[in-house]
Design an enzyme around this catalytic site. Sequence first.
Site, PDB file in Angstrom:
ATOM      1  N   HIS A   6       0.813  -1.215   0.000  1.00 13.47           N
ATOM      2  CA  HIS A   6       0.000   0.000   0.000  1.00 13.47           C
ATOM      3  C   HIS A   6       0.842   1.259   0.000  1.00 13.47           C
ATOM      4  CE1 HIS A   6      -3.784  -2.179   1.487  1.00 13.47           C
ATOM      5  NE2 HIS A   6      -3.753  -2.076   0.196  1.00 13.47           N
ATOM      6  N   CYS A  45      -5.777  -4.081 -25.165  1.00  9.72           N
ATOM      7  CA  CYS A  45      -5.772  -3.492 -23.815  1.00  9.72           C
ATOM      8  C   CYS A  45      -4.769  -4.156 -22.887  1.00  9.72           C
ATOM      9  CB  CYS A  45      -7.177  -3.520 -23.218  1.00  9.72           C
ATOM     10  SG  CYS A  45      -7.825  -5.163 -22.990  1.00  9.72           S
TER      11      CYS A  45
HETATM   12  C1  PEP Z   1      -4.664  -9.198 -20.775  1.00  7.89           C
HETATM   13  O1  PEP Z   1      -4.672 -10.404 -20.525  1.00  7.89           O
HETATM   14  O2  PEP Z   1      -3.981  -8.681 -21.680  1.00  7.89           O
HETATM   15  C2  PEP Z   1      -5.482  -8.269 -19.962  1.00  7.89           C
HETATM   16  C3  PEP Z   1      -5.636  -7.005 -20.301  1.00  7.89           C
HETATM   17  O3  PEP Z   1      -6.062  -8.749 -18.839  1.00  7.89           O
HETATM   18  P1  PEP Z   1      -5.317  -9.071 -17.438  1.00  7.89           P
HETATM   19  O4  PEP Z   1      -3.930  -8.516 -17.534  1.00  7.89           O
HETATM   20  O5  PEP Z   1      -6.154  -8.427 -16.395  1.00  7.89           O
HETATM   21  O6  PEP Z   1      -5.364 -10.559 -17.422  1.00  7.89           O
END
Ligand code: PEP
Length: 579
Positions: A196, A508
């Site tokens: 944290h 993403c």
């Molecule tokens: C991914 O797998 O690229 C993603 C964005 O999800 P996480 O990193 O939360 O698994």
Amino acid sequence: MSLALTGIGVTSGIAMGRVHRLTPGELALPEYHLEAGAVNTEVTRIRQAAQRSERFLGEVMTRVSGRGSETARDLLEAHRLMLRDPMLIDATCERISEQRINAEWALAQQSEQLQEEFRRLDDEYLALRREDLEQAVGLVQRELAEQPTTDIDARIPHHLDRTILVASELGPAELTLLSQRRVAGLITEHGAPYSHAAILARSLEIPMVVGVHHALELLQEDEEVIIDGHYGSVLAEVDDSLRRHYAEKLDATLRHRNDLKRYLGRPSLTADRQPFCLHGNAELPLEFKRCLDARVEGIGLMRTEYMFLEENLPDEESQYRAYSNAVRTMNGRSITIRTLDAGGDKLPAALELTRGPNPALGLRGLRLSLSIADAFRNQLRAILRASTLGPVRILLPMLTSVAEIHQARQLIAECREQLRNEGVKIDPDLPVGGMIETPAAALDIESMAPELDFLAIGTNDLIQYVLAVDRQDELVSHIYDPTHRGILELITRIVEAGRRHDREVTVCGELAGDPAAVRMLIGLGVHHFSLPPAQVGAVKKSLIECNSRRCRELVESYRSGNALPDGTDLLTALAERGC
Ligand code: PEP
Ligand code: MG
């Protein structure tokens, strides 16, 4: 010759200043049995100590303001909740009565038992709960030993802007006080980058290195030191040339940071006028504000796992509050909320029973949500209700088959109908997209794409599953290769399916936050990126300065088996020839 100590850098910042050592001071924590008549007095003593600790936290909370204050308040609140948790003070009082032992001893026993339970579950999130527990117990112990935590106020100087504070460890309350006094940098002997205090230092942008063993012994009061967060190093016995070198580096870092800010307001167009679109990844309240500051077009990935950290699963109301706050903060910009992606490396305590022999291939993501349909309905209802306040999309993680999409859509339809009957009007066309992050989903994208309203490529998992490389395992991290032709093949396939079925395709995963990798992605035909807000400036600069046509030619040539000129790697070639 300088002395270099190493630890783990929490932020990449540089700080220069003089050491102030914050030594903890031994607490007197006696252990003894009580006379029968003394039990009530002892119970009152610990309850009052807990109340004083709560009051202290409340006072610090009212003093927090400015940058990072929301995260600070959240963390202080977590400690307050810990103090109110019946498992801590009530259970300690029971020990005092049942075993007839003094408050310090009973608290130590109870805290040890809780720590043991947390340890057995061995989970990254629970490691943070352990830290909350330790710090909340520490506050009460100080009160019992009559060395209240408010002492820290008196123990540290008021002006710290040239000071590097060295401590055994720091809690959020202390960090908040230190940031108010504008501390230049922090060094702790213990702690991890996801603790944290570390999270807070990042959001307050205070350079910090944790895990510097024996720092309190090795560093002298008032000696000059330099922190280099990028390398996790602490340099002491500083001479003139090192001082000059770091002063220049600090200057350059500040200039670079400011330089990147200039790109935030620029149109999202590559050098050859191809449009691209940047969204932010956000989970904690503060990150939404950061995304706004970075002028992203919306939130492309709101992870929701942090809401599921507690012992019990969160109810619909508490989730609704979190989603609606996020929607309000983004003020008209769209938010893509991903349903719980628990499992794999992130399994909340409440779902521990669902852990199989190989969590990465087990009940995770949407599979898990479908197996706990009531909890899943709570989350869907909360998201749907928040969607009446602004543009919201639902994102389903870890898909492998069309049947899963149908089941999820069926549940969404039921929740929507239920809410309609309760008088809540919800957009009947609220978009439902899917994470394409398993080889199955990528290979069967022709069947998947028509069933989804948009596609989000999760490169973190896609690379892990395609290359059979555990993303947590440092022993194989050198073969975690985003430029592997197998990965490029699958991304191309997803992009083409998106085009054919008129579905937006966003990346993403962490690749979208890497200024070099985004040139590869644009070369593969990706135009939508969702990334951490801190990376937006650097990524936008890289895209604005690249020629997407040249990136495409280079990536195409590599994809079809040609070697790269001069035996270089794809990302380096793109950095040099993509502009
Ligand atoms: C991914 O797998 O690229 C993603 C964005 O999800 P996480 O990193 O939360 O698994
Ligand atoms: Mg993923």
